[in-house]
Scaffold this motif. Structure first.
Motif, short mmCIF file in Angstrom:
data_model
loop_
_atom_site.label_atom_id
_atom_site.label_comp_id
_atom_site.label_asym_id
_atom_site.label_seq_id
_atom_site.Cartn_x
_atom_site.Cartn_y
_atom_site.Cartn_z
N GLN A 249 0.81 -1.22 0.00
CA GLN A 249 0.00 0.00 0.00
C GLN A 249 0.85 1.28 0.00
O GLN A 249 0.55 2.22 -0.76
CB GLN A 249 -0.96 -0.01 1.19
N PRO A 250 1.90 1.38 0.83
CA PRO A 250 2.70 2.61 0.80
C PRO A 250 3.34 2.87 -0.56
O PRO A 250 3.45 4.03 -0.98
CB PRO A 250 3.76 2.36 1.88
N ALA A 251 3.76 1.80 -1.25
CA ALA A 251 4.38 1.98 -2.56
C ALA A 251 3.36 2.51 -3.57
O ALA A 251 3.66 3.42 -4.36
CB ALA A 251 4.97 0.66 -3.03
N HIS A 252 2.16 1.96 -3.57
CA HIS A 252 1.13 2.44 -4.49
C HIS A 252 0.81 3.92 -4.23
O HIS A 252 0.67 4.71 -5.17
CB HIS A 252 -0.14 1.59 -4.35
N ARG A 253 0.70 4.26 -2.96
CA ARG A 253 0.39 5.65 -2.61
C ARG A 253 1.51 6.58 -3.08
O ARG A 253 1.25 7.67 -3.62
CB ARG A 253 0.18 5.75 -1.11
N ALA A 254 2.74 6.16 -2.89
CA ALA A 254 3.88 6.99 -3.29
C ALA A 254 3.95 7.16 -4.80
O ALA A 254 4.15 8.27 -5.31
CB ALA A 254 5.17 6.39 -2.75
N LEU A 255 3.77 6.08 -5.54
CA LEU A 255 3.84 6.17 -7.00
C LEU A 255 2.73 7.04 -7.56
O LEU A 255 2.95 7.80 -8.52
CB LEU A 255 3.78 4.77 -7.60
N SER A 256 1.54 6.95 -6.97
CA SER A 256 0.45 7.79 -7.44
C SER A 256 0.76 9.26 -7.25
O SER A 256 0.34 10.12 -8.04
CB SER A 256 -0.84 7.44 -6.69
N ALA A 257 1.54 9.56 -6.19
CA ALA A 257 1.85 10.95 -5.89
C ALA A 257 3.01 11.50 -6.72
O ALA A 257 3.01 12.68 -7.09
CB ALA A 257 2.16 11.10 -4.41
N ILE A 258 3.99 10.67 -7.04
CA ILE A 258 5.22 11.21 -7.65
C ILE A 258 5.22 11.15 -9.17
O ILE A 258 6.01 11.86 -9.81
CB ILE A 258 6.47 10.50 -7.10
N LEU A 259 4.37 10.32 -9.78
CA LEU A 259 4.38 10.20 -11.24
C LEU A 259 3.35 11.14 -11.85
O LEU A 259 2.18 11.16 -11.43
CB LEU A 259 4.09 8.76 -11.67
N PRO A 260 3.77 11.97 -12.81
CA PRO A 260 5.12 12.00 -13.41
C PRO A 260 6.11 12.96 -12.74
O PRO A 260 7.30 12.82 -12.92
CB PRO A 260 4.83 12.46 -14.84
N ASP A 261 5.63 13.96 -12.02
CA ASP A 261 6.57 14.98 -11.54
C ASP A 261 6.22 15.50 -10.14
O ASP A 261 6.46 16.65 -9.82
CB ASP A 261 6.65 16.15 -12.52
N GLU B 88 3.65 5.45 -20.92
CA GLU B 88 4.61 5.05 -21.95
C GLU B 88 5.94 5.80 -21.86
O GLU B 88 6.70 5.87 -22.83
CB GLU B 88 4.00 5.22 -23.35
N ARG B 89 6.23 6.37 -20.71
CA ARG B 89 7.52 6.98 -20.44
C ARG B 89 8.11 6.26 -19.22
O ARG B 89 7.40 5.61 -18.46
CB ARG B 89 7.40 8.48 -20.20
N TYR B 90 9.41 6.41 -19.04
CA TYR B 90 10.10 5.63 -18.03
C TYR B 90 10.85 6.53 -17.06
O TYR B 90 11.46 7.53 -17.45
CB TYR B 90 11.06 4.63 -18.70
N THR C 243 11.65 12.09 1.24
CA THR C 243 10.86 12.59 0.12
C THR C 243 11.18 11.77 -1.13
O THR C 243 12.34 11.69 -1.55
CB THR C 243 11.14 14.08 -0.14
N SER C 244 10.16 11.17 -1.67
CA SER C 244 10.30 10.35 -2.88
C SER C 244 9.95 11.19 -4.11
O SER C 244 9.05 12.03 -4.08
CB SER C 244 9.37 9.13 -2.82
N LEU C 245 10.65 10.93 -5.19
CA LEU C 245 10.40 11.59 -6.47
C LEU C 245 10.80 10.65 -7.59
O LEU C 245 11.43 9.61 -7.36
CB LEU C 245 11.14 12.91 -6.58
N ALA C 246 10.43 11.02 -8.80
CA ALA C 246 10.76 10.21 -9.98
C ALA C 246 11.44 11.08 -11.02
O ALA C 246 10.98 12.18 -11.31
CB ALA C 246 9.51 9.57 -10.56
N ILE C 247 12.53 10.58 -11.56
CA ILE C 247 13.28 11.28 -12.61
C ILE C 247 13.06 10.56 -13.93
O ILE C 247 13.28 9.34 -14.02
CB ILE C 247 14.77 11.34 -12.27
N GLU C 248 12.64 11.29 -14.95
CA GLU C 248 12.45 10.65 -16.25
C GLU C 248 13.79 10.25 -16.84
O GLU C 248 14.73 11.06 -16.88
CB GLU C 248 11.72 11.59 -17.21
N VAL C 249 13.88 9.00 -17.30
CA VAL C 249 15.13 8.50 -17.87
C VAL C 249 15.00 8.12 -19.34
O VAL C 249 16.02 8.02 -20.03
CB VAL C 249 15.65 7.29 -17.07
N ALA C 250 13.78 7.90 -19.81
CA ALA C 250 13.62 7.51 -21.22
C ALA C 250 12.21 7.85 -21.70
O ALA C 250 11.23 7.55 -21.00
CB ALA C 250 13.89 6.02 -21.40
#
Length: 311
Positions: free
Chosen positions: A64-76, A97-99, A215-222
């Motif tokens: 559950q924590p991972a799903h919540r985090a991904l929903s918040a950080i993607l895409p920026d 369709e981005r990574y 603080t979690s975030l996501a960096i676009e790589v591709a």
């Protein structure tokens, strides 16, 4: 010369195989211990490299924590938790369709109230007949009691010690804080099995502590799957072997290992086995080395080497 780690290996011809045998620490007949067994494990990955390289949390309560985090950080976006990291660091994830690659940074701290869970061993003759067993509890609660049991039984020497603070398990994650443990089980006795072996009284206290802010975030790589495939190769594949460029005896042995999943030899090792281990960058292993990935014949494999003394 042999090139390892994400670089195509060129091991062609008898002359190259002989050179490998001469420079490797696994040269046949050179072992100082003639009774060691070298077990090579090699298993095919049944997913395309891109799919295998992506992180996708499951659907269980612990995810559950991972799903919540991904929903918040993607895409920026950004997502902050206190005292725990909801995601693996440097994981690759896909969105529209981005990574992206996950990053977690410490952005401060906060003084907070947290429930601390401790257990006290109870003699078997004092365990009530109707005491609940740990396996009858909800999954998150049972896991916490098992962690504390392991810590208590080993006098703090178990690996679970890293999960505790001041001999207590601190409830931090939402599924822990929302469980019935703090309210319903405080002061209750829980047994590890139906016979009342290793029973414990559960004590829950509310204490203050400073929690780091993650603080979690996501960096676009591709921007495309094709571009991400190159990244997956660089990040995941440890060794690349081209069947056409391998010495015949090494190629035949490797394909034999692939067919069997596991191959074993006792020292002194054969020349082809020593050369294969060298090609897989395993020539300097002392006891075990696993979790490696091989790209061979357009297929991905996971491999490892285990060395044991024979009785």
């Amino acid at each position: 010369m042999v090139l390892h780690r994400r670089t195509a290996l060129h091991l062609a011809g008898t002359a190259v195989a002989t050179a490998l045998a001469g420079c490797a620490s696994l040269t046949p007949g050179s072992s100082t211990n003639p009774t060691q067994e070298y077990s090579l494990s090699l298993h095919q990955i049944d997913q395309p490299l891109v799919e295998y390289s992506l992180y996708r949390p499951g659907e269980g309560v612990y995810d559950q924590p991972a799903h919540r985090a991904l929903s918040a950080i993607l895409p920026d976006g950004r997502h902050t938790t206190y005292g725990y990291k909801p995601l693996p660091e440097d994981a690759f994830v896909a969105h529209d369709e981005r990574y992206y690659q996950t990053k977690i940074v410490v952005t401060g701290e906060r003084r907070m109230e947290r429930p601390f869970v401790r257990v006290t061993p109870i003699p078997e003759d004092q365990v009530p007949e109707d005491a609940p067993t740990v396996d009858s509890l909800a999954q998150p609660v049972g896991r916490i009691i098992k962690i504390l049991h392991s810590y208590t039984r080993t006098n703090g020497e178990a690996g679970s010690a890293d999960l505790l603070r001041d001999d207590a398990y601190v409830l931090r994650r939402p599924y822990e804080l929302n469980s019935r443990l703090p309210d319903d089980l405080d002061g209750q006795i829980v047994a590890m099995d139906a016979e009342g072996h290793w029973a414990y009284r559960i004590d829950v206290t509310t204490e203050h502590l400073y929690e780091p802010a993650y603080t979690s975030l996501a960096i676009e790589v591709a921007p495309t799957t094709e571009a991400f495939r190159d990244i997956a190769f660089a990040a995941r594949v440890d060794t690349r072997l081209d069947p056409a460029e391998l010495d015949t005896s090494v190629r035949q042995l490797l394909e034999q290992v692939i067919a069997r999943d596991t191959y074993r030899e006792t020292t002194p090792l054969s020349t082809e086995y020593a050369n294969l281990l060298d090609a897989l960058d395993l020539e300097h292993v002392e006891t075990a080395s696993n979790g490696h990935h091989l790209w061979y014949g357009d297929t991905l494999y996971r491999y490892g080497l285990y060395i044991n003394d024979e009785n």
